[in-house]
Motif scaffolding. Structure first.
Motif, PDB file in Angstrom:
ATOM      1  N   SER A  20       0.955   5.672  -0.151  1.00  0.00           N
ATOM      2  CA  SER A  20       0.279   6.963  -0.090  1.00  0.00           C
ATOM      3  C   SER A  20       1.203   8.016  -0.676  1.00  0.00           C
ATOM      4  CB  SER A  20      -0.059   7.321   1.363  1.00  0.00           C
ATOM      5  OG  SER A  20      -0.470   8.675   1.444  1.00  0.00           O
ATOM      6  N   LYS A  62       0.845  -1.188   0.000  1.00  0.00           N
ATOM      7  CA  LYS A  62       0.000   0.000   0.000  1.00  0.00           C
ATOM      8  C   LYS A  62       0.884   1.243   0.000  1.00  0.00           C
ATOM      9  CE  LYS A  62      -3.422   2.904   1.343  1.00  0.00           C
ATOM     10  NZ  LYS A  62      -4.338   2.729   2.442  1.00  0.00           N
ATOM     11  N   LYS A 115       4.983   7.475   0.328  1.00  0.00           N
ATOM     12  CA  LYS A 115       5.161   6.715   1.560  1.00  0.00           C
ATOM     13  C   LYS A 115       4.662   5.298   1.348  1.00  0.00           C
ATOM     14  CE  LYS A 115       2.335   7.449   5.093  1.00  0.00           C
ATOM     15  NZ  LYS A 115       1.673   7.954   6.310  1.00  0.00           N
ATOM     16  N   ALA A 116       5.533   4.313   1.540  1.00  0.00           N
ATOM     17  CA  ALA A 116       5.089   2.921   1.538  1.00  0.00           C
ATOM     18  C   ALA A 116       4.524   2.640   2.929  1.00  0.00           C
ATOM     19  CB  ALA A 116       6.258   1.991   1.241  1.00  0.00           C
ATOM     20  N   VAL A 117       3.263   2.243   3.015  1.00  0.00           N
ATOM     21  CA  VAL A 117       2.580   2.131   4.307  1.00  0.00           C
ATOM     22  C   VAL A 117       2.746   0.735   4.903  1.00  0.00           C
ATOM     23  CG1 VAL A 117       0.387   2.311   5.513  1.00  0.00           C
ATOM     24  CG2 VAL A 117       0.892   3.858   3.615  1.00  0.00           C
ATOM     25  N   TYR A 118       2.484  -0.282   4.105  1.00  0.00           N
ATOM     26  CA  TYR A 118       2.657  -1.655   4.577  1.00  0.00           C
ATOM     27  C   TYR A 118       2.805  -2.582   3.381  1.00  0.00           C
ATOM     28  CZ  TYR A 118      -2.418  -2.113   3.593  1.00  0.00           C
ATOM     29  OH  TYR A 118      -3.644  -2.103   2.995  1.00  0.00           O
TER      30      TYR A 118
END
Lengths: 267, 267
Positions: free
Chosen positions: B13, B11, B258-261
């Protein structure tokens, strides 16, 4: 690398009420990590959820459950408890029946595939609060505590109701301060069928369904509108069932839950 | 077990514009999987995102990118392209500079930590459409195509504008049918600073930021309002920068992602 880098979690949806589920047995997350719970619950900029569920050790029961709302506040949650039961069963609890400590109460749950049936804490603190109900033309209602404080209002055409207007109106009502309450708007669709929409304290928004709110709604619908158990509840996220055991007089909440993905948090 | 069980994804953002990123090199997902893309993009009941990005093989460039909106429709996406560049660099592309095929165009990107700079396709099909702009009291604007069709309107106090009302009004305007357009509402905050809010076709809602919409807005602000490059753009999800290379005349979009998970889909 933050303290939270590589924390594993599973995202759950229980009739649209959604959760970040974390096995906290070795992580040691506490209420001091509220900023992390708030952050990971943010939609779009992070994973996004209504709240975070933590599975912890219990000496007397199968596990202990803690729940933090999207605003970081701690409370109980019926759909969250159902999701936690499914998670624990999926991750190795031997039997499909379990009991766990959650807030002030002991809950019991039974998992059958994606279907989870939850024994609820006994409702208490019933208050008629009819004056507040009638302030805005709703015809019946009342206050009840089932792990979470709930205010229930009965009305017509609930599906079209503007919850962005009416939710905060009652959520911030002086009668429920300082703890506040979840606000449930209920329409009786039949003698054992309700439509329920809930504005949730801590999320400070409408959620797609609220488990304890459905039990509170069925309880007050039975008292005020003479509906019958088991009561089918239509929520925006799907259907739930509330029943009352004729022998032990306990309430049960049941419905499907869905594990959406398993993940590791990056930041 | 469905075809999608255990599909790995990350995921992302990008200033609040959020994506499911899938390495599709061995999975073989196509537009026939649109129902899956729609499903995983649903917030609350699934992972939740503005759209799905697929990384695929390219014979001439570092990779090929495809993007499917939350409604399953295929298009191009600037913030999505920036996230894809970061994903590919993080997962083993040797250099921080890359080129990739995306829709009709070749994009170039450069990754520096969480900062990604993207070379945009050349704007085309400028249309004045001033009549449509003035229908509702906006003072300037126009149509431009930058990978995605964009309509730009200039107004005041954009931060308070009701995009649930004005977005669909223009999104469904006869002038933009049948392809439709993303609708960008722009306020000039300084001679190189804009506030931009975008109602996105395919998401059919406001997103927290739209990369191609920011380039379209900077382009039209320069034409109509004499703003300068590099132009700083404030979006609801964060700040982006649009510049124009004085030599090659290409536009560049840059900002953080931003890489979230990282996750595996369950269902």
């Amino acid at each position: 690398m933050s303290k939270y880098t590589n924390i594993p979690f599973v995202k759950y949806s229980a009739t649209g009420n959604d959760f970040i589920l974390i096995d906290n047995r070795s992580l040691g997350l506490t209420s001091e990590d509220a900023d992390f719970f708030k952050r990971i619950c943010q939609r779009r900029t992070s994973a996004g959820a209504d709240g975070v569920l933590l599975i912890e050790e219990s000496s007397k029961h199968d596990f202990r459950l803690r729940y933090f709302n999207a605003d970081g506040s701690e409370t109980e949650c019926g759909n969250g408890a159902r999701s936690a039961a499914h998670f624990v069963f999926s991750h190795g609890l031997p039997g499909s029946k379990m009991s766990f400590v959650f807030g002030e109460a002991v809950y019991e749950a039974e998992v059958d595939g994606s279907w989870v049936k939850l024994k609820m804490p006994t409702p208490r603190d019933l208050q008629e609060t009819l004056g507040i109900v009638k302030e805005n033309g709703f015809d019946e209602g009342g206050f009840i505590y089932i792990g979470v404080p709930h205010f229930v209002l009965f009305g017509k055409k609930i599906a079209d109701l503007d919850l962005q207007k009416w939710g905060p109106e009652y959520r911030q009502h002086a009668a429920f301060q300082p703890a506040g309450a979840n606000i449930n708007f209920v329409e009786v669709l039949g003698d054992n069928k309700l439509r329920v929409r809930t504005y949730e304290r801590g999320v400070e928004n409408e959620t797609l369904s609220c488990g304890t709110g459905c039990v509170a709604s069925a309880y007050l619908a039975h008292l005020k509108k003479r509906t019958r158990y088991p009561t089918e509840i239509m929520t925006r996220g799907g259907n739930l069932k509330v029943s009352k055991d004729p022998q032990d007089q306990h309430f049960y909440l049941e419905g499907e839950v869905k594990a959406v993905y398993e993940a590791k948090f990056y930041q």
